[in-house]
Design a protein around this motif. Structure first.
Motif, short mmCIF file in Angstrom:
data_model
loop_
_atom_site.label_atom_id
_atom_site.label_comp_id
_atom_site.label_asym_id
_atom_site.label_seq_id
_atom_site.Cartn_x
_atom_site.Cartn_y
_atom_site.Cartn_z
N THR A 85 9.21 7.15 88.35
CA THR A 85 9.99 8.38 88.36
C THR A 85 10.96 8.30 87.19
O THR A 85 11.06 7.27 86.52
CB THR A 85 10.71 8.61 89.70
OG1 THR A 85 11.19 9.95 89.74
CG2 THR A 85 11.87 7.64 89.89
N ASN A 129 6.32 5.93 97.64
CA ASN A 129 6.67 7.03 96.75
C ASN A 129 8.09 6.81 96.23
O ASN A 129 8.94 6.28 96.96
CB ASN A 129 6.57 8.37 97.48
CG ASN A 129 6.38 9.54 96.54
OD1 ASN A 129 6.45 9.39 95.32
ND2 ASN A 129 6.16 10.72 97.09
N LYS A 131 10.98 9.18 93.92
CA LYS A 131 11.32 10.39 93.20
C LYS A 131 12.82 10.37 92.89
O LYS A 131 13.62 9.82 93.65
CB LYS A 131 10.99 11.65 94.02
CG LYS A 131 9.51 11.84 94.29
CD LYS A 131 8.72 12.12 93.02
CE LYS A 131 7.24 12.27 93.31
NZ LYS A 131 6.44 12.46 92.09
N ASN A 133 16.19 12.86 91.75
CA ASN A 133 16.81 14.13 91.42
C ASN A 133 18.21 13.84 90.90
O ASN A 133 18.55 12.68 90.64
CB ASN A 133 16.79 15.09 92.62
CG ASN A 133 17.58 14.59 93.82
OD1 ASN A 133 18.32 13.60 93.75
ND2 ASN A 133 17.42 15.27 94.95
N ASP A 168 7.13 15.18 97.76
CA ASP A 168 7.81 15.44 96.50
C ASP A 168 9.14 16.10 96.80
O ASP A 168 9.41 16.52 97.94
CB ASP A 168 6.97 16.34 95.58
CG ASP A 168 7.38 16.23 94.12
OD1 ASP A 168 8.18 15.32 93.79
OD2 ASP A 168 6.92 17.05 93.30
N ASN A 170 12.88 18.07 94.62
CA ASN A 170 13.68 18.34 93.44
C ASN A 170 15.14 18.41 93.88
O ASN A 170 15.50 17.81 94.89
CB ASN A 170 13.19 19.61 92.72
CG ASN A 170 13.35 20.88 93.54
OD1 ASN A 170 13.91 20.87 94.63
ND2 ASN A 170 12.85 21.98 93.01
N LYS A 295 0.75 17.10 87.87
CA LYS A 295 2.18 17.30 87.69
C LYS A 295 2.43 18.71 87.17
O LYS A 295 1.73 19.16 86.25
CB LYS A 295 2.71 16.27 86.68
CG LYS A 295 4.22 16.06 86.65
CD LYS A 295 4.70 15.31 87.87
CE LYS A 295 6.12 14.81 87.73
NZ LYS A 295 6.22 13.62 86.86
N ASP A 342 1.16 8.76 85.98
CA ASP A 342 2.18 9.79 86.07
C ASP A 342 2.47 10.33 84.69
O ASP A 342 2.21 9.67 83.67
CB ASP A 342 3.47 9.25 86.70
CG ASP A 342 4.22 10.31 87.49
OD1 ASP A 342 4.06 11.51 87.17
OD2 ASP A 342 4.97 9.95 88.40
#
Length: 367
Positions: A85, A129, A131, A133, A168, A170, A295, A342
């Motif tokens: 990420t 996973n 991720k 933000n 996922d 954001n 993506k 990715d």
């Protein structure tokens, strides 16, 4: 209102008239739900065989980090770059061999391990996973059945979050696999396979998207397995694990269109057929996913990987997509093209950063 010259309009109309229009109906499947869902919004076919494959040889300047570099004193030794990420010019990488997360800057300087294995606060069992933000680094831990959240310096901030996994996220939303609609006997079979939660309330589901396409009581339930990506503009692309179709959703999570991807290589893969049956045999059920990863960029571009190939889809003014390029990437130390894990945006339109099993590299994409 813009006014265009007559000559421009004539050229544009001629261009539109010369385009091949694929007016086929969507494929007829055994799933009535899927057939009706795809037909409920605009759809298009995209054939990857129609685009020439471009082979790109990486230079040393393209490589940000790789496992075969000479390890400096006290520098960590990694074995398999598995999950990536990115936030604020820092890459966060999970290494499956050391079972830890490391931080790599854009110059290739590595820091870590920044996490420890275990069951205590902030410790990890098996990462599924990662991720990032603007607030946190989110890490889904399969063994401990929880999510760990960290600052961007990988300092644990709470333990645990009230959800066990995510697909996922954001800055505004989190996507989870909806457990209420999973399995052969789901609690809520009419709900979508993906639950949408607000960052402001991780206990309340705002809506669900992506319907079950294999009905209750039937196999293969693996065809109901969802994947999803969201960009910072809250546009969303989802798909079913074994189906090479991309389902697009608008900012209000309404189904807006479907891209049906065709490719001759899919016929060579061990993709299980979507035939309904009641019971699994002793051999079980499985196979490979035709689209390995995908993506959605903030500019609307969609990058999809088919194992060692990267395909770039760009949006047209009418809402359709076109294939802007099909690429494979080579390094002189590897016999095979690099695996695509990715893809990340950069501040330049045609430059992207790609994470692979052994490499993290940036590349300019030719037209």
């Amino acid at each position: 209102m813009k006014h265009y010259p007559v000559g421009f309009i004539v050229i544009y109309l001629i261009f539109i008239g010369c385009q091949e229009v694929d007016d086929r109906e969507p494929p007829e499947t055994v799933s009535v739900v899927l057939n009706e869902f795809v037909s409920s919004a605009p759809y298009q076919y995209i054939n990857l065989d129609e685009v020439e494959l471009q082979e790109i040889v990486l230079s040393e300047e393209d490589i940000i980090y790789h496992l075969h570099r000479e390890v400096k004193e006290e520098e960590p030794l990694l074995g398999h770059l598995t999950i990536f990420t990115y936030n604020d010019e820092q890459f966060y990488v999970y290494d499956a061999v050391t079972n830890a997360i490391f931080k790599i800057d854009k110059n290739g300087t590595i820091e870590g391990p920044l996490t420890r294995e275990g069951r205590g606060p902030g410790e990890l069992g098996l990462v599924r996973n990662i991720k990032a933000n603007d607030q946190y680094i989110w890490v889904s831990d399969a063994i401990n059945a929880r999510i760990n959240r960290y600052t961007h310096d990988l300092v644990s901030v709470d333990f645990p979050v009230e959800i066990s996994s995510f697909l996922d996220l954001n800055d505004e939303f989190v996507f989870l696999e909806n457990n209420k609609s999973s399995g052969i006997s789901p609690v809520k079979p009419d709900q979508g396979r993906i639950a949408v939660l607000s960052m402001d309330s991780l206990t309340d589901t705002l809506t669900t998207i992506l319907p079950r396409i294999v009905p209750s009581g039937y196999q293969p339930q693996l065809y109901n397995t969802p994947r999803v990506v969201i960009n910072q503009n809250n546009s969303t692309v989802a798909n079913y694990y074994f189906l090479p179709w991309l389902i697009l959703f608008d900012k209000d999570f309404n189904h807006s269109s479907t891209i049906i991807v065709e490719y001759s290589k899919f016929e060579e893969m061990d993709i299980p057929p979507m035939d309904f049956f009641k019971h699994l045999t002793n051999e079980g059920f499985g196979g490979v996913r035709p689209i390995t990863e995908y993506k959605l960029m903030d500019n609307g571009d969609i990058f999809i990987s088919v194992r060692r190939e990267l395909i770039r889809l760009t949006p047209l003014q009418n809402g359709d997509y076109q294939v802007a390029g099909r690429y494979r990437f080579h390094h002189y130390m590897q016999d095979e093209p690099l695996w695509i894990s990715d893809i990340f945006q950069t501040d330049r339109k045609d430059r992207i950063t790609i994470g692979s099993w052994e490499y993290l590299f940036r590349v300019e994409l030719p037209d």
